[in-house]
Design a protein around this motif. Structure first.
Motif, short mmCIF file in Angstrom:
data_model
loop_
_atom_site.label_atom_id
_atom_site.label_comp_id
_atom_site.label_asym_id
_atom_site.label_seq_id
_atom_site.Cartn_x
_atom_site.Cartn_y
_atom_site.Cartn_z
N MET A 25 11.51 -6.99 15.99
CA MET A 25 12.76 -7.62 16.34
C MET A 25 12.64 -8.70 17.16
SD MET A 25 15.80 -5.28 18.11
CE MET A 25 17.27 -5.98 18.35
N SER A 26 13.51 -9.73 16.72
CA SER A 26 13.62 -11.11 17.26
C SER A 26 15.08 -11.46 17.74
CB SER A 26 12.48 -11.96 16.67
OG SER A 26 11.54 -11.72 16.33
N PHE A 27 15.23 -12.12 18.73
CA PHE A 27 16.45 -12.77 19.11
C PHE A 27 16.39 -14.19 18.65
CE2 PHE A 27 16.85 -8.86 21.56
CZ PHE A 27 17.74 -8.45 21.31
N TYR A 28 17.59 -14.81 18.44
CA TYR A 28 17.48 -16.40 18.07
C TYR A 28 18.90 -16.96 18.79
CZ TYR A 28 14.12 -15.72 14.57
OH TYR A 28 13.30 -15.17 13.76
N PHE A 71 18.89 -19.19 12.79
CA PHE A 71 17.82 -18.45 12.76
C PHE A 71 16.42 -19.20 12.85
CE2 PHE A 71 20.78 -15.32 11.61
CZ PHE A 71 20.47 -14.36 12.35
N SER A 72 16.70 -20.50 13.54
CA SER A 72 15.37 -21.39 13.49
C SER A 72 14.82 -21.50 14.64
CB SER A 72 15.96 -22.76 13.16
OG SER A 72 16.89 -23.16 14.10
N GLN A 78 17.13 -10.76 14.19
CA GLN A 78 16.41 -10.43 13.15
C GLN A 78 15.43 -9.12 13.20
OE1 GLN A 78 13.39 -13.15 11.83
NE2 GLN A 78 14.23 -13.05 9.75
N VAL A 79 15.68 -8.12 12.49
CA VAL A 79 14.99 -6.77 12.40
C VAL A 79 14.09 -6.81 11.31
CG1 VAL A 79 14.77 -4.29 13.05
CG2 VAL A 79 16.66 -5.93 14.31
N SER A 80 12.92 -6.43 11.23
CA SER A 80 12.12 -6.23 10.00
C SER A 80 11.48 -4.90 10.30
CB SER A 80 11.08 -7.20 9.92
OG SER A 80 11.64 -8.77 9.78
N LEU A 81 11.51 -4.12 9.01
CA LEU A 81 10.70 -3.03 8.77
C LEU A 81 9.43 -3.32 8.07
CD1 LEU A 81 10.50 0.18 8.99
CD2 LEU A 81 11.84 0.16 6.94
N HIS A 82 8.22 -2.78 8.65
CA HIS A 82 7.12 -2.76 8.07
C HIS A 82 6.46 -1.49 7.77
CE1 HIS A 82 7.08 -7.00 9.75
NE2 HIS A 82 7.41 -6.33 10.91
N SER A 83 6.24 -1.16 6.29
CA SER A 83 6.25 -0.04 5.77
C SER A 83 5.38 -0.14 4.51
CB SER A 83 7.12 0.87 5.75
OG SER A 83 6.84 2.12 5.05
N THR A 84 4.35 0.56 4.21
CA THR A 84 3.83 0.87 2.77
C THR A 84 4.70 1.76 1.94
OG1 THR A 84 2.40 2.44 3.63
CG2 THR A 84 1.39 0.28 3.76
N ASP A 85 5.72 2.36 2.25
CA ASP A 85 6.50 3.26 1.59
C ASP A 85 7.41 2.41 0.76
OD1 ASP A 85 8.15 5.11 0.43
OD2 ASP A 85 8.35 6.18 2.21
N PRO A 86 7.46 2.12 -0.55
CA PRO A 86 8.26 1.48 -1.41
C PRO A 86 9.82 2.07 -1.22
CG PRO A 86 7.02 2.50 -2.81
CD PRO A 86 6.52 2.67 -1.38
N ASN A 87 10.12 3.40 -1.01
CA ASN A 87 11.18 4.03 -0.83
C ASN A 87 12.03 4.02 0.46
OD1 ASN A 87 10.96 4.80 -3.70
ND2 ASN A 87 9.70 6.31 -2.98
N LEU A 88 11.31 3.21 1.55
CA LEU A 88 12.01 3.22 2.98
C LEU A 88 12.60 1.81 2.95
CD1 LEU A 88 12.09 4.47 5.63
CD2 LEU A 88 10.01 3.42 5.89
N LEU A 89 13.97 1.90 3.22
CA LEU A 89 14.67 0.74 3.42
C LEU A 89 15.48 0.57 4.84
CD1 LEU A 89 16.82 0.85 -0.01
CD2 LEU A 89 14.80 -0.65 0.34
#
Length: 70
Positions: free
Chosen positions: A31-34, A39-40, A59-70
């Motif tokens: 998670m990052s704040f801008y 968002f630059s 900005q929040v990013s999910l890092h996963s190897t599961d392609p069904n996880l959104l």
């Protein structure tokens, strides 16, 4: 927010449809704040103080190897 922490998310919907989903798992999230909606320029200082009713840009990013996880 501490690393490896447990969080609960509460949200409000714009319609009257009630949705409930419960799940347990471990997820790697970043998670990052801008400073603006472009968002630059990420906020790099800590702690990051904001005023009441100030708009936050995150900005929040999910890092996963599961392609069904959104």
């Amino acid at each position: 927010m501490k690393n490896n922490s447990t969080l609960e998310v509460i949200y409000f919907t714009k319609n009257s449809i009630i949705q409930k989903m419960t799940t347990v798992g471990r997820y790697n999230v970043s998670m990052s704040f801008y400073d603006s909606d472009s968002f630059s320029q990420p906020v790099v200082h800590s702690p990051y103080y904001v005023d009441l009713n100030q708009t936050l840009f995150a900005q929040v990013s999910l890092h996963s190897t599961d392609p069904n996880l959104l």
